[in-house]
Write a protein that holds these residues in place. Sequence first.
Motif, PDB file in Angstrom:
ATOM      1  N   ALA A 180      19.794  37.193  28.922  1.00 50.06           N
ATOM      2  CA  ALA A 180      20.949  37.609  29.720  1.00 50.06           C
ATOM      3  C   ALA A 180      20.587  38.801  30.602  1.00 50.06           C
ATOM      4  O   ALA A 180      19.739  39.626  30.257  1.00 50.06           O
ATOM      5  N   VAL A 181      21.256  38.877  31.744  1.00 44.81           N
ATOM      6  CA  VAL A 181      21.137  40.019  32.652  1.00 44.81           C
ATOM      7  C   VAL A 181      22.544  40.498  32.985  1.00 44.81           C
ATOM      8  O   VAL A 181      23.405  39.710  33.401  1.00 44.81           O
TER       9      VAL A 181
ATOM     10  N   PRO B  46      23.405  33.905  30.557  1.00 44.98           N
ATOM     11  CA  PRO B  46      24.077  34.219  31.835  1.00 44.98           C
ATOM     12  C   PRO B  46      23.504  35.430  32.562  1.00 44.98           C
ATOM     13  O   PRO B  46      22.903  36.326  31.965  1.00 44.98           O
ATOM     14  N   LYS B  47      23.763  35.436  33.879  1.00 45.45           N
ATOM     15  CA  LYS B  47      23.423  36.548  34.756  1.00 45.45           C
ATOM     16  C   LYS B  47      24.738  37.082  35.332  1.00 45.45           C
ATOM     17  O   LYS B  47      25.426  36.370  36.065  1.00 45.45           O
TER      18      LYS B  47
ATOM     19  N   ASN C 138      22.404  29.363  31.390  1.00 43.21           N
ATOM     20  CA  ASN C 138      21.747  30.102  32.474  1.00 43.21           C
ATOM     21  C   ASN C 138      22.550  29.914  33.754  1.00 43.21           C
ATOM     22  O   ASN C 138      22.180  29.168  34.658  1.00 43.21           O
ATOM     23  N   ILE C 139      23.688  30.617  33.797  1.00 41.00           N
ATOM     24  CA  ILE C 139      24.598  30.525  34.934  1.00 41.00           C
ATOM     25  C   ILE C 139      24.841  31.917  35.488  1.00 41.00           C
ATOM     26  O   ILE C 139      24.501  32.923  34.853  1.00 41.00           O
TER      27      ILE C 139
ATOM     28  N   VAL D 273      33.236  29.708  30.220  1.00 41.42           N
ATOM     29  CA  VAL D 273      32.599  29.495  31.519  1.00 41.42           C
ATOM     30  C   VAL D 273      31.284  28.748  31.291  1.00 41.42           C
ATOM     31  O   VAL D 273      30.406  29.232  30.578  1.00 41.42           O
ATOM     32  N   LEU D 274      31.156  27.579  31.925  1.00 42.84           N
ATOM     33  CA  LEU D 274      29.995  26.722  31.714  1.00 42.84           C
ATOM     34  C   LEU D 274      29.218  26.437  32.991  1.00 42.84           C
ATOM     35  O   LEU D 274      28.205  25.741  32.944  1.00 42.84           O
ATOM     36  N   SER D 275      29.689  26.973  34.116  1.00 39.48           N
ATOM     37  CA  SER D 275      28.997  26.740  35.390  1.00 39.48           C
ATOM     38  C   SER D 275      29.099  27.998  36.248  1.00 39.48           C
ATOM     39  O   SER D 275      29.891  28.905  35.966  1.00 39.48           O
ATOM     40  N   ASP D 276      28.284  28.047  37.300  1.00 36.23           N
ATOM     41  CA  ASP D 276      28.243  29.222  38.169  1.00 36.23           C
ATOM     42  C   ASP D 276      29.620  29.579  38.712  1.00 36.23           C
ATOM     43  O   ASP D 276      30.439  28.703  39.020  1.00 36.23           O
ATOM     44  N   VAL D 277      29.842  30.880  38.832  1.00 37.01           N
ATOM     45  CA  VAL D 277      31.078  31.400  39.420  1.00 37.01           C
ATOM     46  C   VAL D 277      30.715  32.100  40.721  1.00 37.01           C
ATOM     47  O   VAL D 277      29.840  32.970  40.729  1.00 37.01           O
TER      48      VAL D 277
END
Length: 270
Positions: free
Chosen positions: A171-172, A197-198, A214-215, A229-233
Amino acid sequence: MIPSTFHSSENFWKILKSEAIDVAAKEPMLSSYIHACVINHHNFESSLSFILSNKVSDDVMPAIAVREIFEEAYLLNPAMVESAIIDIQAVLSRDPAVSSFLTVLIHFKGFHALQIHRLANYLWHKDRTDLSLFIQSRNSIASGVDIHPAAVIGKGVMLDHATGIVIGETAVVEDNVSILQNVTLGGTGNEQGDRHPKIRQGVMIGSGAKILGNIEIGEGSKVGAGSVVLSDVPCCVTVVGVPAKVVGKPDCTMPCDSMKQNVLEDSAKS
C-alpha cells in the motif's frame, strides 16, 4: 518541509514544551507524567522516542532497548522527526476536539501508531526485517493498528480514532490523507507482488471502508463510511456503497482537511 508557522523544529519544541509546563501546573496529578514525557527532555525527538518506546516495550523487550532504536533512526533519518511534527499539525488542524500539540503527542494512539510504523519501515529498508516485524506486532497490540512495515506512508497523515486500521505491504498513502477507524487497505486474495491500494494526496477515507486490490484512489477524493472499493476512483469525486460508486464530488480540493462525513451533501452537488 516543516510548516511555516514553526520555522524550525526548535520553535515547535518551544511551543510544545510551553504547553506541557502549563498542563503540569494546572493538573498536579499529571505533573510527574508530563515531566517524564516532555519537560525533562531537551528536544522533540528525545520526548517522542521516550513516549513511543514505552508504548512498544514489553516484559521481554525493555523500553530502554527500544528507545535506542528510535534514537538511532531519528539521528540517521531526521525526516522522520519532521514528518511527526507535520502529522501533529495535521491532527490539530483537522480535529475540532484537539486544542494543543501536547494532546496529540501524549494521548492520540493514531499518531503513536503512525510514528511507530515509521520506525518499522526504517528497519525494513535497513534489511532488519525480523526486528521491523517485531515492532509491527507490538504496534498492533499497543494501538490496535496493523501496518505492514513495507507500506509507504507520507506526512501530514491523520489516523483518526485509529482502532482497527489495517494497511497492507504494498500500500501507498501519500501526503495529507485522513483515515478513520476500521479502514482496510488490503489485497483481494493470496496473490503476490503489488497488490494493495494507492491513496493519493488530499483523500479522506470514512470509517469502516474497505479498499481492496492494487487500485488507486485519486487525489482529492472521498470514500464514504462503510464502502467497499474494488476499482480505481478518479480524482475529486465522492464514492460510497457496496461496491462503491461515484455519487458526487467533495466541496473542496482537500477532503482530508474538511473531514466532512456526510456524502449526501456531495451527492446533491453532482
